[in-house]
Design a protein around this motif. Structure first.
Motif, PDB file in Angstrom:
ATOM      1  N   ASP A  46      74.074  32.365 -19.150  1.00 17.19           N
ATOM      2  CA  ASP A  46      73.787  33.696 -19.683  1.00 17.19           C
ATOM      3  C   ASP A  46      74.111  34.758 -18.629  1.00 17.19           C
ATOM      4  N   SER A  47      74.072  36.018 -19.051  1.00 21.00           N
ATOM      5  CA  SER A  47      74.483  37.107 -18.168  1.00 21.00           C
ATOM      6  C   SER A  47      73.577  37.237 -16.942  1.00 21.00           C
ATOM      7  N   SER A  48      72.293  36.855 -17.062  1.00 22.14           N
ATOM      8  CA  SER A  48      71.393  36.904 -15.904  1.00 22.14           C
ATOM      9  C   SER A  48      71.842  35.930 -14.831  1.00 22.14           C
ATOM     10  N   ASP A  49      72.250  34.730 -15.261  1.00 20.06           N
ATOM     11  CA  ASP A  49      72.737  33.731 -14.302  1.00 20.06           C
ATOM     12  C   ASP A  49      74.007  34.216 -13.616  1.00 20.06           C
ATOM     13  N   LEU A  50      74.899  34.830 -14.388  1.00 25.59           N
ATOM     14  CA  LEU A  50      76.155  35.330 -13.827  1.00 25.59           C
ATOM     15  C   LEU A  50      75.903  36.473 -12.854  1.00 25.59           C
ATOM     16  N   LEU A  51      74.990  37.378 -13.196  1.00 26.48           N
ATOM     17  CA  LEU A  51      74.659  38.483 -12.309  1.00 26.48           C
ATOM     18  C   LEU A  51      74.011  37.964 -11.030  1.00 26.48           C
TER      19      LEU A  51
ATOM     20  N   LYS B 205      76.703  36.521  -8.890  1.00 21.41           N
ATOM     21  CA  LYS B 205      77.524  37.595  -8.316  1.00 21.41           C
ATOM     22  C   LYS B 205      76.811  38.231  -7.131  1.00 21.41           C
TER      23      LYS B 205
ATOM     24  N   THR C 264      68.669  41.380  -8.750  1.00 25.19           N
ATOM     25  CA  THR C 264      69.067  41.187 -10.146  1.00 25.19           C
ATOM     26  C   THR C 264      68.210  42.045 -11.070  1.00 25.19           C
TER      27      THR C 264
ATOM     28  N   ARG D 194      69.519  45.119 -13.387  1.00 27.59           N
ATOM     29  CA  ARG D 194      69.305  45.081 -14.840  1.00 27.59           C
ATOM     30  C   ARG D 194      68.344  46.175 -15.315  1.00 27.59           C
TER      31      ARG D 194
END
Length: 104
Positions: free
Chosen positions: A3-8, A11, A47, A51
């Motif tokens: 999910d986008s949280s994991d990707l952020l 990063k 993170t 967000r």
């Protein structure tokens, strides 16, 4: 698929770096430096800031686990020159003192 949280998180983890207080002083002078207490995961906090997780970030601010760097802390960091770890989440730079490495 992550999910986008994991990707952020991944990063930001890749963007963390060791840094000296001397390099952070301009950010302190602009009021853009946030201190993350040692018991917190620096990247997880970054993170949440990225967000704009107001509930989580607000809780850390109220509890003192996340705070703007104040003059007394800045003077301490200048005197001790400890090992620091930082990550940028514009307009902020989040910084944390790295735990000393201990021999096992």
């Amino acid at each position: 698929m992550p999910d986008s949280s994991d990707l952020l998180y991944a990063k930001l983890l890749g963007e963390t770096a060791p840094i000296r207080w001397e390099e952070l002083q301009p950010f302190f002078a602009r009021g853009a430096l946030l201190w993350v207490e040692a018991e917190q995961d620096l990247v997880a906090v970054a993170t949440a800031v990225a967000r704009d997780d107001q509930a989580q970030v607000g809780g850390w601010l109220r509890s003192g686990l996340l705070a703007r760097v104040e003059e007394a802390r800045a003077e301490d960091l200048l005197a001790r020159d400890p090992s620091l770890w930082a990550v940028v989440v514009a307009p902020w730079v989040l910084v944390q003192e790295r735990a000393p490495v201990t021999a096992s």
